[in-house]
Design an enzyme around this catalytic site. Sequence first.
Site: not given
Length: 204
Positions: A2-4
């Site tokens: 999961g990324d920004h």
Amino acid sequence: FGDHTGYYTPPEPYPTFHLTNMMHRDDPIYLTTVVGKPIVEDAYIGKVIERSFLPLIQMFHPEVVDFSMPASGWFQGLAIVSIKKRYPGQAKKVMLGLWGLGQLALTKFIIVVDDDINVHDLNDVIWAVTTRADARRDLVIIDNAPTDTLDPASPLLNLGSKLGIDATQKWKEEGYERDIQELAKVDDNTKELVDRRWREYNLE
């Protein structure tokens, strides 16, 4: 992962490492940050980077007054820049210059406003875009340009389009044939008078 951006990063051939051993002290503290759909913890790290960028940007573009990369735009997604405008076409010069400046080359959208606009107030920025930008005259679109690897909207990995919006007040030299409209702004003397006599107006 999961990324920004708020999305999971698709599987790609990224470097990996294999952990075979770990040493730690008693009662260790593991430092990490939670990322995900903005705004979460990494927003504050991004703001520190944004503030660090400003003096560096001003070295190359001294007309830049302030600079914002809103956390809701996951930083690389949107940059808002205010300038002290001195000549026609200067806003476009600044946005093109920023797209050629280090990591800012990955910025997806750039909005350039005059120095009377607070780049950290999105309402102020939206007002500038909707009252000072014309869709045909003031948009710059660049296709097949470098993009952030994590951009979930780009059609190809690391390659997509960019949009610049010149939301500065236009001059006649820039094709603005109408009279420059005057801001509906109350002068300081009138504000002081109203404040002083507020109770007399029975508006409390």
